[in-house]
Design a protein around this motif. Structure first.
Motif, short mmCIF file in Angstrom:
data_model
loop_
_atom_site.label_atom_id
_atom_site.label_comp_id
_atom_site.label_asym_id
_atom_site.label_seq_id
_atom_site.Cartn_x
_atom_site.Cartn_y
_atom_site.Cartn_z
N VAL A 174 36.15 47.52 32.57
CA VAL A 174 36.76 46.42 31.82
C VAL A 174 37.03 45.26 32.77
N VAL A 175 36.50 44.10 32.45
CA VAL A 175 36.84 42.86 33.16
C VAL A 175 36.92 41.77 32.10
N VAL A 176 38.06 41.14 32.02
CA VAL A 176 38.22 40.02 31.11
C VAL A 176 39.24 39.06 31.72
N SER A 177 38.95 37.77 31.61
CA SER A 177 39.91 36.79 32.12
C SER A 177 39.74 35.47 31.37
N THR A 178 40.79 34.70 31.39
CA THR A 178 40.76 33.41 30.72
C THR A 178 40.32 32.30 31.65
N THR A 179 40.15 32.61 32.94
CA THR A 179 39.81 31.59 33.92
C THR A 179 38.99 32.19 35.06
N PRO A 180 38.03 31.46 35.59
CA PRO A 180 37.25 31.96 36.73
C PRO A 180 38.13 32.30 37.94
N ALA A 181 39.23 31.59 38.14
CA ALA A 181 40.11 31.88 39.28
C ALA A 181 40.70 33.29 39.17
N ALA A 182 41.05 33.71 37.97
CA ALA A 182 41.59 35.06 37.77
C ALA A 182 40.51 36.10 38.05
N THR A 183 39.29 35.83 37.60
CA THR A 183 38.19 36.75 37.86
C THR A 183 37.97 36.90 39.36
N GLU A 184 37.97 35.81 40.06
CA GLU A 184 37.78 35.84 41.52
C GLU A 184 38.90 36.62 42.21
N MET A 185 40.13 36.41 41.79
CA MET A 185 41.26 37.13 42.39
C MET A 185 41.12 38.64 42.16
N MET A 186 40.77 39.03 40.94
CA MET A 186 40.66 40.46 40.63
C MET A 186 39.52 41.11 41.40
N THR A 187 38.38 40.43 41.47
CA THR A 187 37.24 41.01 42.19
C THR A 187 37.55 41.15 43.67
N ARG A 188 38.14 40.14 44.24
CA ARG A 188 38.50 40.20 45.66
C ARG A 188 39.48 41.35 45.92
N ARG A 189 40.49 41.48 45.08
CA ARG A 189 41.49 42.55 45.28
C ARG A 189 40.85 43.93 45.10
N CYS A 190 39.98 44.07 44.14
CA CYS A 190 39.30 45.36 43.93
C CYS A 190 38.47 45.73 45.15
N ARG A 191 37.78 44.77 45.71
CA ARG A 191 36.99 45.04 46.93
C ARG A 191 37.88 45.41 48.11
N GLU A 192 39.02 44.75 48.24
CA GLU A 192 39.97 45.08 49.31
C GLU A 192 40.48 46.50 49.16
N LEU A 193 40.77 46.91 47.95
CA LEU A 193 41.31 48.25 47.69
C LEU A 193 40.28 49.35 47.89
N HIS A 194 39.01 49.02 47.77
CA HIS A 194 37.97 50.05 47.76
C HIS A 194 36.85 49.76 48.75
N ARG A 195 37.22 49.36 49.95
CA ARG A 195 36.21 49.12 51.00
C ARG A 195 35.37 50.38 51.22
N GLY A 196 34.07 50.18 51.30
CA GLY A 196 33.16 51.29 51.53
C GLY A 196 32.69 51.97 50.24
N TYR A 197 33.30 51.65 49.12
CA TYR A 197 32.88 52.21 47.84
C TYR A 197 31.78 51.34 47.25
N ARG A 198 30.91 51.96 46.50
CA ARG A 198 29.95 51.20 45.71
C ARG A 198 30.55 51.05 44.32
N GLY A 199 30.54 49.82 43.82
CA GLY A 199 31.06 49.53 42.49
C GLY A 199 29.92 49.27 41.52
N TYR A 200 29.98 49.87 40.36
CA TYR A 200 28.97 49.72 39.32
C TYR A 200 29.62 49.04 38.12
N PHE A 201 28.87 48.14 37.48
CA PHE A 201 29.45 47.44 36.34
C PHE A 201 28.36 46.90 35.43
#
Length: 154
Positions: free
Chosen positions: A109-136
């Motif tokens: 699930v990814v939904v946002s009302t603004t590109p800035a929110a999308t960027e913040m969420m993606t960046r934070r997800c990558r920080e939390l899961h370094r070394g993981y492969r993400g599928y979407f």
């Protein structure tokens, strides 16, 4: 007059902030309300979207972004899975399966009302899961065909 080393300008609070959601009915309702306004979620049956969100809130597998007025403006949720299961899913060779402590993420699930929110969420997800492969799955609201992808978080 203050010197250059003394910055007396007011500190501007970032208009968006990441904040975890508690597994409450209020959070559950807020996420479902946000999802209901955007494709493809707006076309989902309630039981489909609600089960996914409920599980993500209970497990803490989500990132939420709020505006300065405390309005929920972004939500990103995932499940843990195995790389093999995720690869089958991306190739349409099988259903996505949850694998506790799996070494891959399926961002469901990814939904946002603004590109800035999308960027913040993606960046934070990558920080939390370094070394993981993400599928979407990337779904477009303008009629373009959906695509499934994977990204390695470094």
């Amino acid at each position: 007059m203050p010197s250059d080393s003394q910055d007396i300008r007011p500190k501007v609070r970032h208009p968006l902030r990441i904040q975890p959601l508690a597994p409450t009915y209020a959070a559950y309702g807020a996420v479902l309300e946000l999802l209901a306004g955007y494709a493809p979620f707006a076309g989902f049956r309630l039981d489909q979207a609600s089960a996914i969100v409920r599980a993500q809130l209970k497990s803490g597998n989500h990132i939420a972004v709020f505006a300065a007025d405390d309005q929920l403006v972004g939500y990103l949720g995932w499940i843990h899975t195995s790389p093999a299961a995720a690869e089958r899913w991306v190739k349409d060779l099988g259903e996505l399966e949850t694998v506790p402590n799996g070494e891959a993420l399926a961002i469901t699930v990814v939904v946002s009302t603004t590109p800035a929110a999308t960027e913040m969420m993606t960046r934070r997800c990558r920080e939390l899961h370094r070394g993981y492969r993400g599928y979407f799955i990337r779904t477009y609201g303008d009629g373009r065909e959906s695509t499934k992808r994977s990204v390695l978080s470094r």
